[in-house]
Design a protein around this motif. Structure first.
Motif, PDB file in Angstrom:
ATOM      1  N   ILE A 106       0.842  -1.254   0.324  1.00 51.69           N
ATOM      2  CA  ILE A 106      -0.037  -0.092   0.118  1.00 51.69           C
ATOM      3  C   ILE A 106       0.765   1.525  -0.334  1.00 51.69           C
ATOM      4  CG2 ILE A 106      -2.140   1.621   1.486  1.00 51.69           C
ATOM      5  CD1 ILE A 106      -2.301  -1.752   2.681  1.00 51.69           C
ATOM      6  N   PRO A 107       0.473   2.150  -1.012  1.00 56.79           N
ATOM      7  CA  PRO A 107       1.624   3.230  -0.977  1.00 56.79           C
ATOM      8  C   PRO A 107       1.185   3.997  -0.052  1.00 56.79           C
ATOM      9  CG  PRO A 107       0.142   2.784  -2.900  1.00 56.79           C
ATOM     10  CD  PRO A 107      -0.202   2.065  -2.358  1.00 56.79           C
ATOM     11  N   THR A 108       1.397   4.162   0.728  1.00 60.26           N
ATOM     12  CA  THR A 108       1.667   5.089   1.733  1.00 60.26           C
ATOM     13  C   THR A 108       2.495   6.233   2.407  1.00 60.26           C
ATOM     14  OG1 THR A 108       0.472   3.607   3.529  1.00 60.26           O
ATOM     15  CG2 THR A 108      -1.161   4.821   2.338  1.00 60.26           C
ATOM     16  N   VAL A 109       3.368   4.700   3.383  1.00 57.87           N
ATOM     17  CA  VAL A 109       4.318   5.196   3.705  1.00 57.87           C
ATOM     18  C   VAL A 109       6.181   5.124   3.561  1.00 57.87           C
ATOM     19  CG1 VAL A 109       5.843   4.825   5.868  1.00 57.87           C
ATOM     20  CG2 VAL A 109       3.119   3.821   5.666  1.00 57.87           C
ATOM     21  N   GLY A 110       6.044   6.640   2.724  1.00 55.60           N
ATOM     22  CA  GLY A 110       7.619   6.891   1.614  1.00 55.60           C
ATOM     23  C   GLY A 110       7.451   5.991   1.005  1.00 55.60           C
ATOM     24  N   ASN A 111       6.023   6.446  -0.278  1.00 57.20           N
ATOM     25  CA  ASN A 111       5.959   5.634  -1.081  1.00 57.20           C
ATOM     26  C   ASN A 111       6.635   5.900  -2.449  1.00 57.20           C
ATOM     27  OD1 ASN A 111       4.085   7.936  -2.684  1.00 57.20           O
ATOM     28  ND2 ASN A 111       2.756   7.718  -0.455  1.00 57.20           N
ATOM     29  N   VAL A 112       7.078   5.325  -3.656  1.00 56.79           N
ATOM     30  CA  VAL A 112       7.354   5.555  -5.409  1.00 56.79           C
ATOM     31  C   VAL A 112       7.348   6.615  -5.533  1.00 56.79           C
ATOM     32  CG1 VAL A 112       8.289   4.998  -7.266  1.00 56.79           C
ATOM     33  CG2 VAL A 112       9.101   3.793  -5.232  1.00 56.79           C
ATOM     34  N   HIS A 113       5.424   7.151  -5.792  1.00 54.23           N
ATOM     35  CA  HIS A 113       5.468   8.576  -6.406  1.00 54.23           C
ATOM     36  C   HIS A 113       5.741   9.203  -5.552  1.00 54.23           C
ATOM     37  CE1 HIS A 113       1.459   7.472  -3.833  1.00 54.23           C
ATOM     38  NE2 HIS A 113       1.423   8.947  -4.813  1.00 54.23           N
ATOM     39  N   GLU A 114       5.451  10.060  -4.860  1.00 54.59           N
ATOM     40  CA  GLU A 114       5.477  10.554  -3.872  1.00 54.59           C
ATOM     41  C   GLU A 114       7.305  11.263  -3.324  1.00 54.59           C
ATOM     42  OE1 GLU A 114       2.061  10.639   0.114  1.00 54.59           O
ATOM     43  OE2 GLU A 114       4.462  10.797   0.123  1.00 54.59           O
ATOM     44  N   ILE A 115       7.796  10.402  -4.160  1.00 56.33           N
ATOM     45  CA  ILE A 115       9.197  11.188  -3.546  1.00 56.33           C
ATOM     46  C   ILE A 115      10.375  11.460  -5.414  1.00 56.33           C
ATOM     47  CG2 ILE A 115      11.497   9.826  -3.815  1.00 56.33           C
ATOM     48  CD1 ILE A 115      10.437   7.657  -1.634  1.00 56.33           C
ATOM     49  N   ALA A 116       9.606  10.552  -6.661  1.00 55.50           N
ATOM     50  CA  ALA A 116       9.568  11.033  -7.805  1.00 55.50           C
ATOM     51  C   ALA A 116       8.592  11.658  -8.425  1.00 55.50           C
ATOM     52  CB  ALA A 116       9.375   9.468  -8.623  1.00 55.50           C
ATOM     53  N   GLN A 117       7.431  12.114  -7.407  1.00 52.54           N
ATOM     54  CA  GLN A 117       6.545  13.145  -8.303  1.00 52.54           C
ATOM     55  C   GLN A 117       7.385  14.612  -7.261  1.00 52.54           C
ATOM     56  OE1 GLN A 117       2.994  12.013  -8.348  1.00 52.54           O
ATOM     57  NE2 GLN A 117       3.181  10.366 -10.128  1.00 52.54           N
ATOM     58  N   ARG A 118       7.952  14.316  -6.811  1.00 57.06           N
ATOM     59  CA  ARG A 118       8.800  15.587  -5.901  1.00 57.06           C
ATOM     60  C   ARG A 118       9.846  16.534  -6.498  1.00 57.06           C
ATOM     61  NH1 ARG A 118      10.475  13.556  -1.140  1.00 57.06           N
ATOM     62  NH2 ARG A 118       8.100  13.357  -0.032  1.00 57.06           N
ATOM     63  N   VAL A 119      10.703  15.689  -7.640  1.00 59.81           N
ATOM     64  CA  VAL A 119      10.917  16.057  -8.210  1.00 59.81           C
ATOM     65  C   VAL A 119      10.905  15.820  -9.505  1.00 59.81           C
ATOM     66  CG1 VAL A 119      13.876  15.491  -8.766  1.00 59.81           C
ATOM     67  CG2 VAL A 119      12.922  14.866  -6.422  1.00 59.81           C
ATOM     68  N   ILE A 120      10.016  15.278 -10.434  1.00 58.15           N
ATOM     69  CA  ILE A 120      10.293  15.150 -12.320  1.00 58.15           C
ATOM     70  C   ILE A 120       7.845  15.096 -11.079  1.00 58.15           C
ATOM     71  CG2 ILE A 120       9.937  14.250 -13.612  1.00 58.15           C
ATOM     72  CD1 ILE A 120      12.466  14.860 -12.744  1.00 58.15           C
ATOM     73  N   PRO A 121       7.497  15.709 -11.162  1.00 62.74           N
ATOM     74  CA  PRO A 121       5.647  15.792 -11.371  1.00 62.74           C
ATOM     75  C   PRO A 121       5.636  15.233 -12.532  1.00 62.74           C
ATOM     76  CG  PRO A 121       6.784  18.672 -11.248  1.00 62.74           C
ATOM     77  CD  PRO A 121       8.319  17.628 -12.024  1.00 62.74           C
ATOM     78  N   ASP A 122       5.654  14.376 -13.939  1.00 63.29           N
ATOM     79  CA  ASP A 122       5.160  14.048 -14.140  1.00 63.29           C
ATOM     80  C   ASP A 122       5.984  12.558 -14.271  1.00 63.29           C
ATOM     81  OD1 ASP A 122       7.259  14.866 -15.508  1.00 63.29           O
ATOM     82  OD2 ASP A 122       6.448  14.690 -17.401  1.00 63.29           O
ATOM     83  N   ALA A 123       7.053  11.959 -13.818  1.00 64.57           N
ATOM     84  CA  ALA A 123       7.529  10.454 -13.571  1.00 64.57           C
ATOM     85  C   ALA A 123       6.096   9.702 -13.649  1.00 64.57           C
ATOM     86  CB  ALA A 123       8.080  10.648 -12.053  1.00 64.57           C
ATOM     87  N   ARG A 124       6.307   8.848 -13.766  1.00 63.69           N
ATOM     88  CA  ARG A 124       5.130   7.291 -13.959  1.00 63.69           C
ATOM     89  C   ARG A 124       5.580   6.697 -12.933  1.00 63.69           C
ATOM     90  NH1 ARG A 124       2.412   8.743 -19.224  1.00 63.69           N
ATOM     91  NH2 ARG A 124       2.743  10.835 -19.993  1.00 63.69           N
ATOM     92  N   VAL A 125       4.342   6.501 -12.575  1.00 67.15           N
ATOM     93  CA  VAL A 125       4.801   4.755 -11.261  1.00 67.15           C
ATOM     94  C   VAL A 125       3.186   3.710 -11.448  1.00 67.15           C
ATOM     95  CG1 VAL A 125       5.046   4.673  -9.462  1.00 67.15           C
ATOM     96  CG2 VAL A 125       5.491   6.671  -9.822  1.00 67.15           C
ATOM     97  N   VAL A 126       3.572   3.050 -11.695  1.00 70.50           N
ATOM     98  CA  VAL A 126       2.673   1.929 -11.790  1.00 70.50           C
ATOM     99  C   VAL A 126       2.716   0.701 -10.576  1.00 70.50           C
ATOM    100  CG1 VAL A 126       1.758  -0.251 -12.717  1.00 70.50           C
ATOM    101  CG2 VAL A 126       2.482   1.498 -14.389  1.00 70.50           C
ATOM    102  N   TYR A 127       2.180   0.444  -9.449  1.00 77.39           N
ATOM    103  CA  TYR A 127       2.338  -0.131  -8.543  1.00 77.39           C
ATOM    104  C   TYR A 127       1.646  -1.731  -8.777  1.00 77.39           C
ATOM    105  CZ  TYR A 127       3.534   4.108  -6.041  1.00 77.39           C
ATOM    106  OH  TYR A 127       4.048   5.255  -5.175  1.00 77.39           O
ATOM    107  N   VAL A 128       2.538  -2.987  -8.329  1.00 72.81           N
ATOM    108  CA  VAL A 128       2.173  -4.052  -9.224  1.00 72.81           C
ATOM    109  C   VAL A 128       1.421  -4.694  -7.308  1.00 72.81           C
ATOM    110  CG1 VAL A 128       1.950  -6.253 -10.134  1.00 72.81           C
ATOM    111  CG2 VAL A 128       2.310  -3.642 -11.229  1.00 72.81           C
ATOM    112  N   ASP A 129       0.485  -5.224  -7.252  1.00 77.07           N
ATOM    113  CA  ASP A 129       0.613  -6.181  -6.337  1.00 77.07           C
ATOM    114  C   ASP A 129      -0.639  -7.797  -6.255  1.00 77.07           C
ATOM    115  OD1 ASP A 129       1.340  -5.788  -2.465  1.00 77.07           O
ATOM    116  OD2 ASP A 129       0.106  -7.295  -2.480  1.00 77.07           O
ATOM    117  N   LEU A 130      -0.315  -7.809  -5.670  1.00 85.41           N
ATOM    118  CA  LEU A 130      -1.363  -9.458  -5.549  1.00 85.41           C
ATOM    119  C   LEU A 130      -2.684  -9.287  -4.290  1.00 85.41           C
ATOM    120  CD1 LEU A 130      -2.138 -12.690  -6.847  1.00 85.41           C
ATOM    121  CD2 LEU A 130      -0.785 -13.457  -4.502  1.00 85.41           C
TER     122      LEU A 130
END
Length: 260
Positions: free
Chosen positions: A78-102
């Motif tokens: 669950i991307p809520t605590v120190g997640n990829v899109h927040e880290i990436a989009q803080r620097v690159i606003p249109d950074a693309r992120v796809v999360y995959v989970d079962l």
């Protein structure tokens, strides 16, 4: 806290146990109870979860500095605590992120969190079937697989049996173009299984995964294939550059980043 079907909330999930260890609030009573039980066997489990998440943040920043602006996070939870899109989009606003989970509940939570974010999405898929991930319409829409991709498999592979794990990672790795990065953290076990490891395996058999076991450093290195492991190589998770202090024997998790 979000609600879910009682069948899901009654059964612990590896993603939601991880969220509970991180201090998140997207988990149910069964997950918190499992996390509490895990902490009785491995008192440093919470520390390891936080060290893993901190490593993920440093690895994402490393990839951004290398010019990688799109990310595929397998076994994301669950991307809520120190997640990829927040880290990436803080620097690159249109950074693309796809999360995959079962876990369908983790994906439902993630989809709700990301509903107003046009550059990030979550999909439900099993990493043992990598072509289903690579061909998923959301992955195809958000990620350009002809451009460098950051593949993150953090605290995930020790839940996947050998035959499935090595084949799946090799297929994902082969689908990435030059300049892509592979980020892996993994529970390490350089000694035969003991009662503690057997107890952990039994706990996770009650969840959505069928195995939970460490691998040796040599076995973990196989996941990187011919990719070039960045300095300092495969190290204790808290020792990867920029990390803080920690007890390596309390961590029992190693991490590395490699470039194709």
């Amino acid at each position: 806290m979000a609600t879910a079907d009682s069948d899901f909330s009654a059964r612990p999930s590896s993603a939601r146990i991880y969220d509970a260890l991180l201090g998140g609030n997207h988990n149910f009573a069964a997950d918190r109870e499992a996390a509490k039980h895990l902490l009785t066997m491995v008192p440093t489990a919470g520390e390891m979860a936080r060290a893993n998440r901190a490593f993920l943040a440093r690895a994402v920043q490393f990839m951004i500095d290398r010019g990688v602006h799109q990310f595929l996070d397998i076994g994301s939870g669950i991307p809520t605590v120190g997640n990829v899109h927040e880290i990436a989009q803080r620097v690159i606003p249109d950074a693309r992120v796809v999360y995959v989970d079962l876990d369908p509940v983790a994906v439902a939570h993630s989809t709700d969190i990301l509903k107003d974010n046009p550059w990030a999405a979550a999909v439900q898929a099993d990493m043992r079937f990598p072509d289903a991930i690579l061909d998923h319409p959301v992955v195809r829409r958000l990620l350009d697989l002809d451009q460098p991709v950051g593949l993150l498999i953090v605290a995930m592979l020790h839940f996947v049996p050998d035959d499935d794990a090595y084949d799946a990672v090799a297929r994902l790795r082969d689908a990435l173009p030059p300049g892509s990065c592979i980020v892996i953290s993994h529970g390490v076990s350089d000694t035969p299984a003991d009662a503690e490891e057997e107890g952990i395996t039994a706990l996770y058999r009650r969840t959505d995964v069928s195995a939970a076991h460490g691998r040796t450093r040599e076995q973990i290195l196989r996941f990187f294939g011919d990719a070039t492991l960045e300095p300092p190589g495969l190290v204790w998770v808290h020792e990867w550059p920029g990390g803080g202090d920690g007890n390596p024997h309390g961590m029992a998790v190693v991490a590395g980043v490699a470039t194709l």
